[in-house]
Design an enzyme around this catalytic site. Structure first.
Site, PDB file in Angstrom:
ATOM      1  N   LYS A  86      -4.234  -1.267  -6.430  1.00  0.00           N
ATOM      2  CA  LYS A  86      -5.281  -0.556  -5.682  1.00  0.00           C
ATOM      3  C   LYS A  86      -5.157   0.904  -6.094  1.00  0.00           C
ATOM      4  O   LYS A  86      -4.157   1.566  -5.814  1.00  0.00           O
ATOM      5  CB  LYS A  86      -5.038  -0.721  -4.184  1.00  0.00           C
ATOM      6  CG  LYS A  86      -6.038   0.012  -3.302  1.00  0.00           C
ATOM      7  CD  LYS A  86      -5.781  -0.357  -1.849  1.00  0.00           C
ATOM      8  CE  LYS A  86      -6.579   0.489  -0.881  1.00  0.00           C
ATOM      9  NZ  LYS A  86      -6.135   0.267   0.507  1.00  0.00           N
TER      10      LYS A  86
ATOM     11  N   ARG B  79      -5.728  16.417   2.784  1.00  0.00           N
ATOM     12  CA  ARG B  79      -4.730  15.385   3.100  1.00  0.00           C
ATOM     13  C   ARG B  79      -3.365  15.785   2.538  1.00  0.00           C
ATOM     14  O   ARG B  79      -2.613  14.981   2.013  1.00  0.00           O
ATOM     15  CB  ARG B  79      -5.156  14.032   2.524  1.00  0.00           C
ATOM     16  CG  ARG B  79      -4.700  12.853   3.377  1.00  0.00           C
ATOM     17  CD  ARG B  79      -4.843  11.540   2.639  1.00  0.00           C
ATOM     18  NE  ARG B  79      -4.621  10.410   3.531  1.00  0.00           N
ATOM     19  CZ  ARG B  79      -4.040   9.284   3.167  1.00  0.00           C
ATOM     20  NH1 ARG B  79      -3.651   9.100   1.928  1.00  0.00           N
ATOM     21  NH2 ARG B  79      -3.886   8.317   4.022  1.00  0.00           N
TER      22      ARG B  79
ATOM     23  N   CYS C  66     -10.619   2.703  -5.223  1.00  0.00           N
ATOM     24  CA  CYS C  66     -10.738   3.071  -3.815  1.00  0.00           C
ATOM     25  C   CYS C  66     -10.772   4.584  -3.773  1.00  0.00           C
ATOM     26  O   CYS C  66     -10.198   5.254  -4.634  1.00  0.00           O
ATOM     27  CB  CYS C  66      -9.485   2.526  -3.115  1.00  0.00           C
ATOM     28  SG  CYS C  66      -9.210   3.128  -1.455  1.00  0.00           S
TER      29      CYS C  66
ATOM     30  N   ASP D  47     -12.827   2.638   4.560  1.00  0.00           N
ATOM     31  CA  ASP D  47     -11.635   2.624   5.407  1.00  0.00           C
ATOM     32  C   ASP D  47     -11.972   2.093   6.787  1.00  0.00           C
ATOM     33  O   ASP D  47     -11.068   1.892   7.605  1.00  0.00           O
ATOM     34  CB  ASP D  47     -11.055   4.040   5.528  1.00  0.00           C
ATOM     35  CG  ASP D  47     -10.083   4.321   4.402  1.00  0.00           C
ATOM     36  OD1 ASP D  47      -9.756   3.377   3.663  1.00  0.00           O
ATOM     37  OD2 ASP D  47      -9.645   5.480   4.261  1.00  0.00           O
TER      38      ASP D  47
ATOM     39  N   ASP E 208      -6.254   4.479  -5.685  1.00  0.00           N
ATOM     40  CA  ASP E 208      -6.872   5.279  -4.623  1.00  0.00           C
ATOM     41  C   ASP E 208      -7.128   6.713  -5.087  1.00  0.00           C
ATOM     42  O   ASP E 208      -6.580   7.176  -6.104  1.00  0.00           O
ATOM     43  CB  ASP E 208      -5.920   5.265  -3.416  1.00  0.00           C
ATOM     44  CG  ASP E 208      -6.645   5.439  -2.098  1.00  0.00           C
ATOM     45  OD1 ASP E 208      -7.816   5.843  -2.112  1.00  0.00           O
ATOM     46  OD2 ASP E 208      -6.015   5.182  -1.051  1.00  0.00           O
ATOM     47  N   MET E 209      -7.908   7.437  -4.327  1.00  0.00           N
ATOM     48  CA  MET E 209      -8.209   8.854  -4.621  1.00  0.00           C
ATOM     49  C   MET E 209      -8.680   9.455  -3.306  1.00  0.00           C
ATOM     50  O   MET E 209      -9.775   9.193  -2.859  1.00  0.00           O
ATOM     51  CB  MET E 209      -9.311   8.882  -5.687  1.00  0.00           C
ATOM     52  CG  MET E 209      -9.644  10.213  -6.266  1.00  0.00           C
ATOM     53  SD  MET E 209     -11.008  10.986  -5.374  1.00  0.00           S
ATOM     54  CE  MET E 209     -11.358  12.351  -6.423  1.00  0.00           C
ATOM     55  N   ASN E 210      -7.777  10.237  -2.670  1.00  0.00           N
ATOM     56  CA  ASN E 210      -7.997  10.575  -1.270  1.00  0.00           C
ATOM     57  C   ASN E 210      -8.431  11.993  -0.947  1.00  0.00           C
ATOM     58  O   ASN E 210      -8.255  12.445   0.190  1.00  0.00           O
ATOM     59  CB  ASN E 210      -6.736  10.242  -0.472  1.00  0.00           C
ATOM     60  CG  ASN E 210      -6.684   8.758  -0.165  1.00  0.00           C
ATOM     61  OD1 ASN E 210      -7.601   8.211   0.436  1.00  0.00           O
ATOM     62  ND2 ASN E 210      -5.643   8.082  -0.618  1.00  0.00           N
TER      63      ASN E 210
ATOM     64  N   ASP F  72       0.849  -1.204   0.000  1.00  0.00           N
ATOM     65  CA  ASP F  72       0.000   0.000   0.000  1.00  0.00           C
ATOM     66  C   ASP F  72       0.880   1.248   0.000  1.00  0.00           C
ATOM     67  O   ASP F  72       2.067   1.197  -0.354  1.00  0.00           O
ATOM     68  CB  ASP F  72      -0.967  -0.073   1.199  1.00  0.00           C
ATOM     69  CG  ASP F  72      -2.244   0.713   0.976  1.00  0.00           C
ATOM     70  OD1 ASP F  72      -2.196   1.948   1.076  1.00  0.00           O
ATOM     71  OD2 ASP F  72      -3.298   0.104   0.686  1.00  0.00           O
ATOM     72  N   ASP F  73       0.313   2.352   0.405  1.00  0.00           N
ATOM     73  CA  ASP F  73       0.952   3.667   0.381  1.00  0.00           C
ATOM     74  C   ASP F  73       2.345   3.629   1.035  1.00  0.00           C
ATOM     75  O   ASP F  73       2.603   2.825   1.924  1.00  0.00           O
ATOM     76  CB  ASP F  73       0.034   4.625   1.178  1.00  0.00           C
ATOM     77  CG  ASP F  73       0.274   6.066   0.792  1.00  0.00           C
ATOM     78  OD1 ASP F  73       1.272   6.340   0.119  1.00  0.00           O
ATOM     79  OD2 ASP F  73      -0.565   6.916   1.173  1.00  0.00           O
TER      80      ASP F  73
HETATM   81  C1  DGJ Z   1      -7.013   5.396   1.810  1.00  0.00           C
HETATM   82  C2  DGJ Z   1      -7.350   3.960   1.611  1.00  0.00           C
HETATM   83  O1  DGJ Z   1      -8.677   3.741   1.715  1.00  0.00           O
HETATM   84  C3  DGJ Z   1      -6.543   3.148   2.599  1.00  0.00           C
HETATM   85  O2  DGJ Z   1      -6.911   1.806   2.541  1.00  0.00           O
HETATM   86  C4  DGJ Z   1      -5.103   3.341   2.310  1.00  0.00           C
HETATM   87  O3  DGJ Z   1      -4.824   2.826   1.056  1.00  0.00           O
HETATM   88  C5  DGJ Z   1      -4.747   4.815   2.375  1.00  0.00           C
HETATM   89  N1  DGJ Z   1      -5.613   5.599   1.574  1.00  0.00           N
HETATM   90  C6  DGJ Z   1      -3.347   5.032   1.955  1.00  0.00           C
HETATM   91  O4  DGJ Z   1      -3.015   6.346   1.918  1.00  0.00           O
END
Ligand code: DGJ
Length: 977
Positions: free
Chosen positions: A691, A658, A741, A763, A693-695, A581-582
Site C-alpha cells: 500500500k 501531518r 493511496c 479514509d 501512501d502519500m499523506n 500498515d503504518d
Molecule cells: C492514510 C491512509 O489512508 C490510511 O489508510 C492509513 O494507511 C494511514 N495513512 C497510515 O498512516
C-alpha cells in the site's frame, strides 16, 4: 459503398463504417471515426484547425463545411492575419519540384532515394517522399485508377499479406523516427481489376520500389501488431486532379496564407485551398482545436510560449500530418493508454508550426476503435537555437457550439472524496483544479459536459479524464456567444517549463469519451477502457485477494505478536492476505517520526519483516506492507543526513503537514535512494502487496537541484519522479500488487491507475459514506480498482453503526477487505464474516469484471443502487443501500438494466435481513427465518419474470431501517416464449 475483395469473394463494405481516421483533402477535414461517434475538424483557410463536430455518428460523406455557417463574426473581433509564412507552408516539398514534368520527377525520386540513405539526409528524404508522391499520383491518374484520391496525403503500394492494393495515408516524409515508432496505416481496398493489379505490381517491382519500413517497437504494454481497418478515401470527396500542374498550383496556393489572399481563376474554379470558408471570420468566433493567445482569440488559450525577446505570440498553422495504426506512448515515465494490438487504435499526429519562429506543436489524436474515445496530448518542439519558456500547455482544447451546458465534476474533501457535483454553466470561467501537487481529495481530474442536466441513461455526454496525478486544471469558459471552451491539462498556475534548443515537452494524455446514453454510457466505456488499456495488464483479470489491514485495528501499535494473532483470526474468517500498515519501521510510534527510515523497528518486530512474513506465510496467508516513500519526518535518520532532500526554499521555514515534509522527487539522487530502500525491503521477504501512501500535499515547491529559471518545473518534475519510482519498483517486483493511496482517496486518478491496479478510495470506511464515495468514483474508475474494506462499528470516522450485511455489501463493490480488529470477534461473528467472504468470492468475477449499471443515485435520492451484469447477460447482481429513511414513504419500484428483454430471469434475494418492525407495537424484532423483500407465510419468494418486466415495470423494494440494504441475484433461466 466500396467493393472490398477478400480472397475470391466480393463483399460490399461501407468503408465509412470502419472506425479509424479519415482525411478529406478537398475540404481538409479530419474525421475521427470512433465506434458510434465522430470527432471532426478541418484546416481552415488561415491554416487554423477549426473544430467542427463531436457527437454521434453522422455519414462521413457529409461535407461538414456547412458548420462554418454558424460562425457569425462580431464587430469587435479581429478577422485576418497577414504574415510572411511562405516557408513554413511548403513542408511537403512540392515547391522544389513544381517546374518538372512527370518523368523528371520520377528521375528525381530515384536520385533522392539513393541520397536519402545517408543518415543525415533529412532534405533528400523529404524530397524523396514529395517526388514519389507526385510521380505516383500522376501515374495513377494517367492509368485512370485515381480520380478521387487525395494526392498529397495518400500513397499506394503493396500490401504483402493480402497481395491486394493498399492505400496508405501519408504523412510527412518518412523520417527514421516516424518509421520506428508507428506503422503506417494499411488496408486493402480493391481499386483495380486483378490483371491491372498484377501489372502494377510488376511495374513497381521493376521500379525497385520496396516496402516502406515498418519496424515498430511498441511500448512495453502493447501487444502484437495487426492491421487496422482505417482508411479514408471515397465517394463524395472527388477532386479532379487533371494534371500535375494543378497539383503544383494547389500547393502554390497553399503558400499564400491568410484570409486576404485572392484566388486565381483556376483556384476559384477548382475550389482549392483558399476558397473553402463560407465567410471570413476571426479566431475568436471559431471553434478551434488548439488556440494561441494574442492574435485574435480572447478565450482562455490552449498554450502560451515566451521567447527570449520577451514576446509571447505563437500563432500556429497547420504544417503536416501523418496517420498510423496503433498508438505512441507518451515519453517515459508519463503514464498513458496503451494498445494490446495495433488494430485497437489509429493515431493522427498533426504538426502545427509557428510561421515566424518555426516552433512546432504536435497534436496527437488516438481513436480507440471499440470505444467512443479519442485520446489527445500535445507535444512542444523547440526548433530554435535558444531556449523558450512554456507558460501554459493544455493537453487539449475542446470547443463546443452553443447549447444548454452543464458541467459535472467529482469534488469533495478528505473522507468525502469524489462527490458528484453538477452545475449549469453561465458566462465566465469555471475551474476544476488542483494546485496541491497531487490530483487531490478536493477535485478529480475529470469533468463531463452535458446538454441539459445529466441523466444516467440518456442524453449526450462529453467527458474528459486526464491521465495525470499532479497539479491539473479543467477550465470551462462559456463565452459571450454562448459557445463553450473546455481546456484540460497541467495547471498553468505555478508552472513554467524551460525548453532548450532541440528539446521536446509532452503534456499528459487526456481521454475524451462520448456517449449519447448519459453518464452510464460514459462510465461503462471508461471502466472497460481503463481496465484493458491503462491499468497494469498483469492484474486486469485477477481476483484480488481478500485482505485485512492493521490500520483501524491497531493504528501505530503494531507488533509481531499482535499481527500474528490478528492473522490467525483472519485466517478463520477466510481472509487471504495480511497487510501491515503504518508503524512498523524506524522510530515510528506516531506521526512525528520515522518516515524515511525504511527498516523494520526491531523493538516491535524482533524478527524483522522476514520473521513476521514467514510466520504469516506458514499460516497459509499472504503478506503485504504499507509504505510512504515520498515523505520524510524531521525526526528521522534520513532527514538528519539529508536535510536538503525535501522540497523547501533555503532560509525560509518549512511547512509541515501531518508532521512530515515532502521529499524532492525531482532529484535523481533522492529517487535513487528511496527506490533502493524500498527495493531492499521488498526483496527481504515474500511481500506480495504494497500500500503506497502519500499523506500530505506539497508546499515550498522549490528544488536545490535546479537553477532559478527552472523552479516552475518542479511540481511536474516531482510527479514525474514519483511515476519513475512506481515504474522502477513495479518493474523489479512485477508480482507485487500495488494499491496506491493518499490520505484515503487523494490521488485517485488515471495516472495512478496506470501504475497501481488498486487505489484506496477513502479514509472514510463508514458504509453509508462509502455509498456516495464509491458511486461518485464509479463515474470514471472501474470497480476492480476501488479499495474498499469492511470496518468495525461504531465507525471510526462517523461513529455510525451499520449492520455487517450493509458494510459487507458496500465493501464487496470494490476490492474487498477488512479494516477491523478481528481478534475481538465472537465465534458467531467469525462465522458470519466467513460466510460473507464466501459470498464475495462467489460473486467477485461478476462484480469486478461485469458491466456496472447505476440504478439509484445517492446524491439525488435517499438510497444508492447499482447492478453488475456479465457479458452474456445471463447473470446479474443488484445491490441497494439506504442512506436516509423517510418513514412511511414507499420507495419507487427498482428498474433493472442491462439484461435481455426477451429472456426470463429468476430474481432471488441473497442474505435477507434479520430485523423487522412489529406493525402493532412499532417495536423492532428479530426474525430468525430472515426478513425478505418479498415473502409469503412460507418464507422468501423468488421472482420469475421477463427481462422486459424487470426493466420496464421494475420490482417493489423496501428498506426497514436507515442503513438497510439488499442484494438480489438475477439469473437467466429461459427464453420468453
Ligand atoms: C492514510 C491512509 O489512508 C490510511 O489508510 C492509513 O494507511 C494511514 N495513512 C497510515 O498512516
Amino acid at each position: 459503398m466500396f467493393t472490398r475483395k477478400s480472397s475470391n469473394t466480393v463483399q460490399e463494405v461501407n468503408i465509412w463504417s470502419e472506425p479509424g481516421i479519415y482525411y478529406d483533402s478537398l475540404t481538409r477535414t479530419f474525421r475521427l471515426r470512433c465506434k458510434n461517434s465522430i470527432y471532426a475538424f478541418r484546416v481552415d483557410d488561415s491554416r487554423n484547425l477549426e473544430h467542427l463536430y463531436w457527437g454521434s455518428s453522422i455519414p462521413l460523406e457529409d461535407d461538414l463545411l456547412f458548420l462554418g455557417f454558424g460562425n457569425n463574426p462580431t464587430p469587435f473581433d479581429p478577422k485576418g492575419y497577414i504574415g510572411d509564412v511562405r516557408e513554413s507552408l511548403n513542408p511537403l516539398g512540392f515547391a522544389d519540384l513544381k517546374q518538372l514534368d512527370s518523368d523528371e520527377v520520377a528521375e528525381k525520386w530515384k536520385t533522392y532515394t539513393v541520397e536519402a540513405h545517408s543518415p543525415q539526409a533529412t532534405e533528400p528524404r523529404r524530397l524523396e517522399n514529395a517526388s514519389w508522391r507526385i510521380w505516383n499520383m500522376d501515374k495513377m491518374r494517367k492509368s485512370g485508377s485515381l480520380s478521387n484520391v487525395d494526392a498529397d496525403k495518400m500513397i499506394v503500394e503493396e500490401d504483402s499479406p493480402s497481395k491486394s492494393r493498399v492505400l496508405h495515408v501519408v504523412h510527412e516524409p518518412c523520417s527514421d523516427e516516424a518509421c520506428t515508432h508507428g506503422k503506417y496505416l494499411t488496408e486493402s481496398w480493391e481499386m483495380m481489376s486483378g490483371s491491372e493489379k498484377e501489372e502494377e505490381e510488376e511495374e513497381e517491382r521493376k521500379e525497385g520500389r520496396g516496402k516502406r519500413p515498418s519496424g515498430y517497437s511498441l511500448p512495453s504494454r502493447s501487444g502484437s501488431s495487426k492491421r487496422s481497418p482505417s482508411i479514408r478515401i471515397g465517394e463524395g470527396l472527388e477532386r479532379n486532379l487533371s494534371s500535375l500542374d494543378n497539383l503544383q498550383d494547389e500547393f502554390q496556393s497553399c503558400s499564400r496564407f491568410g484570409s486576404f489572399a485572392s484566388p486565381t481563376p483556376r483556384q476559384q474554379q477548382q475550389n482549392v485551398w483558399i476558397n473553402l470558408d463560407p465567410e471570413i471570420v476571426g479566431k475568436n468566433t471559431k471553434l478551434l482545436e488548439y488556440s494561441d493567445r494574442g492574435t485574435g482569440d480572447y478565450r482562455s488559450c490552449s498554450f502560451e510560449l515566451e521567447y527570449s525577446d520577451g514576446t509571447t505570440l505563437s500563432p500556429l498553422v497547420y504544417s503536416s500530418h501523418r496517420i498510423y495504426v496503433g498508438k505512441l506512448s507518451p515519453p517515459f515515465p508519463l503514464p498513458g493508454l496503451f494498445v494490446n494490438s495495433d488494430s485497437d487504435a489509429s493515431t493522427l499526429e498533426l504538426t502545427m508550426k509557428d510561421p515566424l519562429t518555426k516552433v512546432e506543436v504536435v497534436l496527437y489524436y488516438t481513436v480507440f476503435h471499440e470505444y467512443d474515445v479519442v485520446v489527445r496530448r500535445t507535444l512542444f518542439r523547440n526548433t530554435l537555437d535558444e531556449s523558450l519558456i512554456i507558460r501554459r500547455c493544455y493537453s487539449c482544447t475542446q470547443d463546443f457550439d452553443t447549447d444548454d451546458f452543464y458541467l459535472t465534476q467529482l469534488s469533495g474533501s478528505w473522507a468525502r472524496e469524489r462527490q458528484i457535483v453538477t452545475k449549469k454553466l453561465c458566462q465566465g470561467i469555471s475551474l476544476v483544479e488542483s494546485t496541491r501537487g497531487a490530483s487531490s481529495h478536493q477535485h478529480n481530474p475529470f469533468g463531463v459536459i452535458t446538454i441539459g442536466e445529466p441523466a444516467e441513461d440518456r442524453g449526450e455526454a462529453f467527458a474528459l479524464s486526464l491521465v495525470y496525478s499532479g497539479n491539473f486544471r479543467l477550465e470551462a469558459e462559456l463565452v459571450e456567444s454562448g459557445r463553450l471552451r473546455v481546456n484540460m491539462g497541467i495547471n498553468p498556475q505555478q508552472f513554467s517549463w524551460n525548453l532548450g534548443p532541440g528539446e521536446e515537452f509532452s503534456t499528459p494524455e487526456v481521454v475524451l469519451c462520448y456517449s449519447d446514453q448519459g453518464l452510464g454510457g460514459i462510465s461503462q466505456q471508461y471502466h472497460r477502457l481503463y481496465r484493458y488499456h491503462l491499468m497494469p495488464p498483469m492484474w486486469r483479470n485477477k481476483i484480488c485477494p481478500v485482505l485485512i489491514n492493521t490500520w483501524e485495528a491497531m493504528y501505530f501499535n503494531v507488533t509481531h505478536e499482535a499481527v500474528v494473532e490478528l492473522a490467525k483470526k483472519a485466517k478463520e474468517c477466510g481472509i487471504e492476505l495480511v497487510v501491515l500498515d503504518d508503524g512498523w519501521f524506524g522510530n515510528r510510534n506516531n506521526t512525528r517520526s520515522g518516515l524515511g527510515d525504511w527498516k523494520a523497528n526491531r523493538m516491535k518486530f524482533p524478527f524483522g519483516l522476514e520473521g513476521l512474513c514467514r510466520e504469516i506465510n506458514e499460516l497459509g496467508l499472504r503478506f503485504g506492507i504499507w509504505i510512504e516513500p515520498e515523505m520524510v519526518n524531521i525526526e528521522s535518520e534520513l532527514y538528519t543526513k539529508h536535510p536538503d532532500w525535501c522540497l523547501h526554499i533555503p532560509r525560509r521555514a518549512r511547512t509541515t503537514g501531518r508532521n512530515q515534509l515532502v521529499l524532492d522527487f525531482s532529484q535523481q539522487a533522492v529517487r535513487d535512494h528511496v527506490i533502493e530502500q524500498v527495493s531492499s525491503i521488498l526483496s527481504s521477504c515474500n511481500i506480495e502487496y504494497v500500500k503506497w501512501d502519500m499523506n500530505r500535499h506539497l508546499t515550498e515547491v522549490f528544488s536545490q537541484a535546479f537553477p532559478p529559471e527552472r523552479q516552475g518545473e518542479i511540481a511536474h518534475r516531482h510527479i514525474l519522479g514519483v511515476y519513475e519510482a512506481f515504474a522502477r519498483i513495479s518493474s523489479c517486483f512485477p508480482h507485487v500488487l500495488i494499491e496506491s493511496c493518499s490520505g484515503g482517496g487523494g490521488r485517485y486518478d488515471p495516472g495512478m491507475l496506470y501504475y497501481s491496479a488498486q487505489i484506496w478510495c477513502s479514509d472514510n470506511t463508514d458504509a453509508l459514506s462509502r455509498v456516495q464515495i464509491q458511486y461518485g468514483t464509479s463515474l470514471v474508475y472501474p470497480v476492480c480498482s476501488m479499495g474498499s474494506h469492511v470496518s468495525s462499528i461504531p465507525n471510526h470516522q462517523t461513529l455510525r453503526s451499520t449492520t455487517m450485511k450493509t458494510r459487507t455489501l458496500v465493501a464487496m463493490c470494490g476490492t474487498f477487505g477488512y479494516e477491523m480488529d478481528v481478534r475481538q470477534l465472537t465465534r458467531e461473528e467469525v462465522e458470519e464474516i466467513k460466510s460473507y467472504v464466501e459470498l464475495r468470492n462467489e460473486y467477485a468475477p461478476l462484480i469486478l469484471f461485469g458491466t456496472m449499471y447505476r440504478l439509484w443515485n445517492p446524491f439525488s435520492s435517499d438510497s444508492g443502487a447499482w447492478m453488475f451484469v456479465n457479458d452474456e447477460k445471463t447473470e446479474a447482481l443488484v445491490i441497494a443501500v439506504n442512506l436516509n429513511r423517510s418513514i412511511g414513504l414507499q420507495l419507487p419500484r427498482m428498474h433493472l438494466k442491462g439484461i435481455q428483454e426477451d429472456w426470463v430471469y429468476l430474481v432471488e434475494e441473497l442474505c435477507p435481513g434479520k430485523l423487522r418492525t412489529n406493525v402493532s407495537t412499532g417495536a423492532i424484532e428479530t426474525d430468525p427465518r430472515g426478513v425478505f423483500q418479498w415473502s409469503t407465510k412460507m418464507g422468501g419468494v423468488t421472482l420469475k419474470l421477463s427481462g422486459r418486466t424487470l426493466m420496464r415495470v421494475g420490482v417493489p423494494v423496501k428498506f426497514i431501517f436507515e442503513g438497510d440494504s439488499l442484494l438480489f441475484s438475477v439469473r437467466a433461466v429461459s427464453l420468453l416464449v
